[in-house]
Write a protein that holds these residues in place. Structure first.
Motif, PDB file in Angstrom:
ATOM      1  N   LEU A  45      73.219  26.330 -61.683  1.00  0.00           N
ATOM      2  CA  LEU A  45      73.404  25.180 -62.581  1.00  0.00           C
ATOM      3  C   LEU A  45      74.845  25.182 -63.070  1.00  0.00           C
ATOM      4  O   LEU A  45      75.452  26.240 -63.218  1.00  0.00           O
ATOM      5  N   ALA A  46      75.370  24.015 -63.336  1.00  0.00           N
ATOM      6  CA  ALA A  46      76.765  23.941 -63.782  1.00  0.00           C
ATOM      7  C   ALA A  46      76.926  22.964 -64.928  1.00  0.00           C
ATOM      8  O   ALA A  46      76.210  21.968 -65.029  1.00  0.00           O
ATOM      9  N   VAL A  47      77.837  23.290 -65.820  1.00  0.00           N
ATOM     10  CA  VAL A  47      78.226  22.394 -66.911  1.00  0.00           C
ATOM     11  C   VAL A  47      79.739  22.261 -66.846  1.00  0.00           C
ATOM     12  O   VAL A  47      80.440  23.253 -66.640  1.00  0.00           O
ATOM     13  N   THR A  48      80.247  21.038 -66.978  1.00  0.00           N
ATOM     14  CA  THR A  48      81.697  20.830 -66.959  1.00  0.00           C
ATOM     15  C   THR A  48      82.176  20.307 -68.307  1.00  0.00           C
ATOM     16  O   THR A  48      81.568  19.394 -68.871  1.00  0.00           O
ATOM     17  N   ILE A  49      83.236  20.898 -68.813  1.00  0.00           N
ATOM     18  CA  ILE A  49      83.885  20.384 -70.031  1.00  0.00           C
ATOM     19  C   ILE A  49      85.278  19.916 -69.629  1.00  0.00           C
ATOM     20  O   ILE A  49      86.063  20.704 -69.095  1.00  0.00           O
ATOM     21  N   ARG A  74      71.042  30.736 -70.834  1.00  0.00           N
ATOM     22  CA  ARG A  74      72.339  31.424 -70.927  1.00  0.00           C
ATOM     23  C   ARG A  74      73.479  30.423 -70.769  1.00  0.00           C
ATOM     24  O   ARG A  74      74.510  30.527 -71.431  1.00  0.00           O
ATOM     25  N   LEU A  75      73.272  29.448 -69.886  1.00  0.00           N
ATOM     26  CA  LEU A  75      74.313  28.443 -69.663  1.00  0.00           C
ATOM     27  C   LEU A  75      74.547  27.632 -70.937  1.00  0.00           C
ATOM     28  O   LEU A  75      75.690  27.405 -71.356  1.00  0.00           O
ATOM     29  N   GLU A  76      73.441  27.251 -71.574  1.00  0.00           N
ATOM     30  CA  GLU A  76      73.541  26.466 -72.801  1.00  0.00           C
ATOM     31  C   GLU A  76      74.227  27.268 -73.911  1.00  0.00           C
ATOM     32  O   GLU A  76      75.106  26.767 -74.623  1.00  0.00           O
ATOM     33  N   ALA A  77      73.842  28.530 -74.029  1.00  0.00           N
ATOM     34  CA  ALA A  77      74.443  29.392 -75.053  1.00  0.00           C
ATOM     35  C   ALA A  77      75.935  29.590 -74.790  1.00  0.00           C
ATOM     36  O   ALA A  77      76.759  29.563 -75.711  1.00  0.00           O
ATOM     37  N   ALA A  78      76.278  29.773 -73.524  1.00  0.00           N
ATOM     38  CA  ALA A  78      77.693  29.985 -73.178  1.00  0.00           C
ATOM     39  C   ALA A  78      78.503  28.730 -73.463  1.00  0.00           C
ATOM     40  O   ALA A  78      79.626  28.799 -73.985  1.00  0.00           O
ATOM     41  N   GLU A  79      77.923  27.568 -73.150  1.00  0.00           N
ATOM     42  CA  GLU A  79      78.632  26.317 -73.420  1.00  0.00           C
ATOM     43  C   GLU A  79      78.873  26.155 -74.927  1.00  0.00           C
ATOM     44  O   GLU A  79      79.977  25.779 -75.347  1.00  0.00           O
ATOM     45  N   ALA A  80      77.833  26.450 -75.721  1.00  0.00           N
ATOM     46  CA  ALA A  80      77.972  26.328 -77.179  1.00  0.00           C
ATOM     47  C   ALA A  80      79.059  27.277 -77.679  1.00  0.00           C
ATOM     48  O   ALA A  80      79.901  26.911 -78.510  1.00  0.00           O
ATOM     49  N   ASP A  81      79.064  28.494 -77.166  1.00  0.00           N
ATOM     50  CA  ASP A  81      80.070  29.490 -77.563  1.00  0.00           C
ATOM     51  C   ASP A  81      81.480  29.009 -77.220  1.00  0.00           C
ATOM     52  O   ASP A  81      82.390  29.069 -78.052  1.00  0.00           O
ATOM     53  N   LEU A  82      81.635  28.506 -76.002  1.00  0.00           N
ATOM     54  CA  LEU A  82      82.961  28.057 -75.569  1.00  0.00           C
ATOM     55  C   LEU A  82      83.418  26.844 -76.372  1.00  0.00           C
ATOM     56  O   LEU A  82      84.563  26.770 -76.830  1.00  0.00           O
ATOM     57  N   THR A 137      92.412  19.715 -67.880  1.00  0.00           N
ATOM     58  CA  THR A 137      91.737  20.864 -67.285  1.00  0.00           C
ATOM     59  C   THR A 137      90.237  20.666 -67.360  1.00  0.00           C
ATOM     60  O   THR A 137      89.721  20.220 -68.382  1.00  0.00           O
ATOM     61  N   GLU A 138      89.564  20.952 -66.269  1.00  0.00           N
ATOM     62  CA  GLU A 138      88.109  20.991 -66.291  1.00  0.00           C
ATOM     63  C   GLU A 138      87.654  22.443 -66.355  1.00  0.00           C
ATOM     64  O   GLU A 138      88.098  23.265 -65.548  1.00  0.00           O
ATOM     65  N   LEU A 139      86.796  22.708 -67.311  1.00  0.00           N
ATOM     66  CA  LEU A 139      86.194  24.036 -67.401  1.00  0.00           C
ATOM     67  C   LEU A 139      84.793  23.928 -66.841  1.00  0.00           C
ATOM     68  O   LEU A 139      84.028  23.061 -67.261  1.00  0.00           O
ATOM     69  N   VAL A 140      84.473  24.782 -65.868  1.00  0.00           N
ATOM     70  CA  VAL A 140      83.156  24.727 -65.237  1.00  0.00           C
ATOM     71  C   VAL A 140      82.427  26.038 -65.495  1.00  0.00           C
ATOM     72  O   VAL A 140      82.947  27.114 -65.182  1.00  0.00           O
ATOM     73  N   LEU A 141      81.258  25.940 -66.099  1.00  0.00           N
ATOM     74  CA  LEU A 141      80.412  27.103 -66.382  1.00  0.00           C
ATOM     75  C   LEU A 141      79.237  27.064 -65.420  1.00  0.00           C
ATOM     76  O   LEU A 141      78.618  26.009 -65.237  1.00  0.00           O
ATOM     77  N   ARG A 142      78.904  28.206 -64.822  1.00  0.00           N
ATOM     78  CA  ARG A 142      77.828  28.257 -63.840  1.00  0.00           C
ATOM     79  C   ARG A 142      76.896  29.428 -64.116  1.00  0.00           C
ATOM     80  O   ARG A 142      77.350  30.541 -64.345  1.00  0.00           O
ATOM     81  N   ALA A 195      79.423  37.530 -69.736  1.00  0.00           N
ATOM     82  CA  ALA A 195      79.888  38.034 -68.439  1.00  0.00           C
ATOM     83  C   ALA A 195      79.000  37.534 -67.299  1.00  0.00           C
ATOM     84  O   ALA A 195      79.435  37.458 -66.151  1.00  0.00           O
ATOM     85  N   ASP A 196      77.745  37.167 -67.605  1.00  0.00           N
ATOM     86  CA  ASP A 196      76.804  36.731 -66.577  1.00  0.00           C
ATOM     87  C   ASP A 196      76.936  35.247 -66.250  1.00  0.00           C
ATOM     88  O   ASP A 196      76.292  34.748 -65.329  1.00  0.00           O
ATOM     89  N   VAL A 197      77.752  34.526 -67.002  1.00  0.00           N
ATOM     90  CA  VAL A 197      77.981  33.095 -66.723  1.00  0.00           C
ATOM     91  C   VAL A 197      79.398  32.963 -66.154  1.00  0.00           C
ATOM     92  O   VAL A 197      80.362  33.344 -66.804  1.00  0.00           O
ATOM     93  N   SER A 198      79.495  32.454 -64.924  1.00  0.00           N
ATOM     94  CA  SER A 198      80.826  32.342 -64.325  1.00  0.00           C
ATOM     95  C   SER A 198      81.573  31.163 -64.933  1.00  0.00           C
ATOM     96  O   SER A 198      81.026  30.068 -65.070  1.00  0.00           O
ATOM     97  N   MET A 199      82.818  31.405 -65.337  1.00  0.00           N
ATOM     98  CA  MET A 199      83.610  30.342 -65.962  1.00  0.00           C
ATOM     99  C   MET A 199      84.895  30.134 -65.178  1.00  0.00           C
ATOM    100  O   MET A 199      85.673  31.061 -64.987  1.00  0.00           O
ATOM    101  N   GLY A 200      85.104  28.914 -64.742  1.00  0.00           N
ATOM    102  CA  GLY A 200      86.314  28.598 -63.981  1.00  0.00           C
ATOM    103  C   GLY A 200      87.104  27.515 -64.674  1.00  0.00           C
ATOM    104  O   GLY A 200      86.554  26.709 -65.426  1.00  0.00           O
ATOM    105  N   SER A 201      88.381  27.489 -64.409  1.00  0.00           N
ATOM    106  CA  SER A 201      89.286  26.544 -65.060  1.00  0.00           C
ATOM    107  C   SER A 201      90.088  25.835 -63.984  1.00  0.00           C
ATOM    108  O   SER A 201      90.735  26.490 -63.167  1.00  0.00           O
TER     109      SER A 201
END
Lengths: 251, 251
Positions: free
Chosen positions: A178-182, A232-240, A221-226, A203-209
């Protein structure tokens, strides 16, 4: 599609053809197969492009088929002398290759219907390594094949696509990524710090820029969380997002 | 450009980035670099795409740099935590990596002029493996580099392009590959026989056959003949045209 939800299913792609390496043909299959793999929960981990040279094809096939769940190949299965993929696959597996009775029949019937001569060159496309199963081709009849974990497809994108669709129901697939883009209208250099902090916390959610260009200049810049885990994806997005907001980088 | 007319100069390309393998970004650099290599007389022999994983980058760099005259890389030299190309190259060569004094100066001056903060993340882009020379970047300043036969460039196509242009005068180049294309409104299967005969008669001229699609259907075949020797190319073309005409396949 056999869902094996806890498994990670990996793949590599081998693009075969002098015409890609010379620049004459611009490959489109890498992007299509990458999208397709992501969609069905297979991780494409490596791509190679090699020339129409048997030794190079054999070496790449044997290296890649042993390291990934699946190896897709594109190109080199047409009727001309430079189409050496089927023979190279047979050599890589150490199996004989011959005209496949069922494929021969399908092709002869198709040629007869269309009034096309069944030349030896055309019938060369019915040569399939022993032990392979057929991957049907609704567009131009001459099929691809699957031998063990290697899936051999045409290079022409429209033909590759029908073969990919035909073989997909037979593939094991893993948990979908699953992926989320900011999207931020800020340069990468300003985002690097909060992004790295979030990556350390998750560390378990891959984050690319990925910087993007608009109107010919660097624009944002697009930040992509996978992750395969939606929570975990939702939590990581909220944190970021919280870190970006804290640094005045959101909106 | 140092012309070494009798030499064959080869190259490989390593594309680095999760975003290509996930399908999120469609690579354009392979085609650009393939065209460029052909134009300057360098044979692009292999392409690989690997993920942002240090061990995989190091293994691919060490394999490819030993097998070809040059290895180009694209991607992974930005300011964020997932940009690990420079460190991976340093590791592949077993050399230290540090902020390059000259690059640091250029970047600090650029940031000062533009009122941009020289964050540690941004200054990370000044880290260059020991022994490398700089490949200037007129677009976004942070440079690429050349270490021995490895040329490290950005992933953003516009930035990659200026780096490729900047490094080209330093490259050895070989005899230029010349090409002739014959377009036929005939399917590959009918051309295979005369083409194979011509290929046998002119083993030193590479002959490829590429079906093309128009209006969504297979439409015809392009035959591409390649050689570094203009006289052999001309003779091969004449031979092939004669065989095609003899088989009623021309015009």
């Amino acid at each position: 599609m056999t869902h094996q939800d806890e498994t990670i299913v990996t793949a590599a792609l081998l693009v075969i053809g002098d015409e890609i390496l010379s620049g004459r043909t611009k490959d489109k299959n890498i992007g299509t197969i990458a999208d397709h793999c992501t969609m069905i929960g297979v991780r494409l981990r490596e791509v190679r492009v090699v020339a129409d040279v048997e030794d190079e094809i054999v070496a790449a096939v044997n290296d890649l088929r042993r390291r990934y769940t699946y190896l897709f190949t594109t190109g080199g299965i047409g009727p001309t002398h430079d189409d050496i993929t089927a023979d190279s696959i047979a050599k890589a597996f150490g199996v004989p290759i011959d005209h496949h009775p069922e494929v021969k029949e399908i092709m002869l019937a198709h040629f007869a219907r269309r009034g096309v001569e069944a030349t030896p060159a055309r019938m060369r496309m019915a040569r399939i390594p022993h032990g392979a199963t057929i991957v049907p081709n609704k567009v131009s009849i001459a099929p691809g094949f699957k031998l063990d974990n290697v899936i051999v497809m045409a290079g022409i994108p429209t033909v590759m696509q029908v073969m990919l669709d035909a073989v997909t129901p037979e593939l094991k697939t893993g948990r979908k990524m699953l992926a989320v883009t900011i999207e931020l209208l800020k340069p990468e250099g300003e985002i690097a710090n909060p992004l790295e902090q979030s990556q350390k916390a998750f560390a378990d959610v891959s984050m690319g820029s990925y910087p993007f260009v608009r109107d010919g200049r660097l624009y944002g810049t697009e930040l992509v969380l996978r992750s395969t885990d939606p929570q975990r994806l939702e939590a990581a997005e909220a944190d970021l997002r919280a870190r970006l907001a804290g640094a005045g980088l959101l909106g």
